[in-house]
Scaffold this active site. Structure first.
Site, PDB file in Angstrom:
ATOM      1  N   TYR A  86      20.729   2.153  38.080  1.00  0.00           N
ATOM      2  CA  TYR A  86      20.980   3.311  37.227  1.00  0.00           C
ATOM      3  C   TYR A  86      19.691   4.041  36.858  1.00  0.00           C
ATOM      4  O   TYR A  86      19.731   5.203  36.439  1.00  0.00           O
ATOM      5  CB  TYR A  86      21.688   2.904  35.939  1.00  0.00           C
ATOM      6  CG  TYR A  86      23.039   2.271  36.112  1.00  0.00           C
ATOM      7  CD1 TYR A  86      23.693   2.247  37.351  1.00  0.00           C
ATOM      8  CD2 TYR A  86      23.698   1.678  35.032  1.00  0.00           C
ATOM      9  CE1 TYR A  86      24.931   1.649  37.496  1.00  0.00           C
ATOM     10  CE2 TYR A  86      24.934   1.089  35.170  1.00  0.00           C
ATOM     11  CZ  TYR A  86      25.552   1.067  36.399  1.00  0.00           C
ATOM     12  OH  TYR A  86      26.780   0.473  36.535  1.00  0.00           O
ATOM     13  N   HIS A 111      24.812  -6.903  41.715  1.00  0.00           N
ATOM     14  CA  HIS A 111      25.545  -5.650  41.580  1.00  0.00           C
ATOM     15  C   HIS A 111      26.649  -5.497  42.624  1.00  0.00           C
ATOM     16  O   HIS A 111      27.756  -5.034  42.328  1.00  0.00           O
ATOM     17  CB  HIS A 111      24.569  -4.466  41.668  1.00  0.00           C
ATOM     18  CG  HIS A 111      25.058  -3.229  41.014  1.00  0.00           C
ATOM     19  ND1 HIS A 111      24.224  -2.281  40.486  1.00  0.00           N
ATOM     20  CD2 HIS A 111      26.299  -2.755  40.792  1.00  0.00           C
ATOM     21  CE1 HIS A 111      24.934  -1.282  39.977  1.00  0.00           C
ATOM     22  NE2 HIS A 111      26.200  -1.560  40.156  1.00  0.00           N
TER      23      HIS A 111
END
Length: 275
Positions: free
Chosen positions: A47, A104
């Protein structure tokens, strides 16, 4: 706040997602969310906002021990040494140790046993309190648990009223791990759903709130909606103030037959079959 107990971790069922919240907006929204009452913050190395999230936590005035903080490592860093360097960098970026460190996405190139070994080592080095995975299927999750001497506490997956996870959720419960739903409102698609709108009207709420309530009212399920609006962040907390009836839960669950998946990429695993 409703909490989920999973292999020693206590995870607040309603979290605050930070995808695409960067710069001062990211910092301000994390601080705002915490001051509104959120106690579960989700971020990731990918992010590009771990530093902003860390600053938001630091400036919120909320004691760190009251906050459950999750971050995730991207598959590009899944080789053992790369993973540990990435986990160390996350701690530096955040200015604090995350409570939960996740893989992730599963990797198609780095052996899972190598990455799980690094994930376990990160926990033993004090780079995280708990460990888990994200976007893992039943076969991959089975392998991950076999390779890990430390119990996993979470699998973060896409889950909303248009995507069935009827195979995966019972497997999570069998393993004692929590489910965290990303894309919980199908990126706003629920706003136009007549079934959900009718239920929302009956409760004097809106479709976003009803959808989030449907998620966290399920056993072992947390949701991490993202918003850049203080008004919406405050509105989402209203899900803690009402309950859906069994019939309303069933009506929303029936929508999952559409099997609408948002996050399906070239690097995605082969998804679990849906009955």
């Amino acid at each position: 706040m409703i909490t989920i107990e999973a292999n020693g971790a206590k995870i607040p069922a309603l979290g605050f997602g930070t995808y695409q919240l960067t710069g001062s907006l990211g910092t301000d929204m994390v601080a705002t969310a915490l001051n509104l009452g959120y106690r579960h913050i989700d971020t990731a190395r990918m992010y590009g906002n771990e530093a902003e999230v860390g600053r938001g936590i630091a400036t919120s005035g909320i004691p760190r021990e009251e906050i459950f903080l999750t971050t995730k490592i991207w598959p590009d860093d899944f080789a053992h040494d790369d993973f540990l360097r990435s986990a160390e960098q996350s701690v530096k970026n955040l200015g604090t140790t995350p409570d939960l460190l996740l893989l992730h996405w599963p990797s198609k190139t780095v052996p899972l046993d190598e990455t799980i070994a690094a994930l376990v080592e990160a926990q033993r080095k004090g780079l995280t309190r708990f460990i888990g995975v994200s976007n893992f299927t039943i076969p991959l999750l089975r392998l991950a648990t076999e390779h890990s001497p430390i119990p996993l506490v979470n699998n973060q997956i896409e889950y909303h009223p248009y995507l069935s996870q009827d195979a995966l959720l019972p497997f999570h419960r069998k393993l004692g791990i929590a489910t965290t739903a990303h894309c919980p409102t199908a990126r706003g698609k629920v706003m136009d759903d007549p079934v959900i709108k009718k239920i929302a009207d009956a409760h004097g709420t809106n479709p976003i709130q009803v959808t989030l309530r449907w998620l966290i009212q399920q056993e072992g399920v947390a949701a991490i909606p993202r918003t850049s609006s203080e008004k919406n962040a405050k509105s989402n907390l209203k899900v803690l103030e009402f309950e859906l009836t069994p019939d309303e839960m069933a009506q929303i669950s029936a929508l999952r037959s559409t099997n609408y998946r948002i996050c399906d990429f070239a690097f995605s695993p082969v998804w679990d079959a849906v009955a």
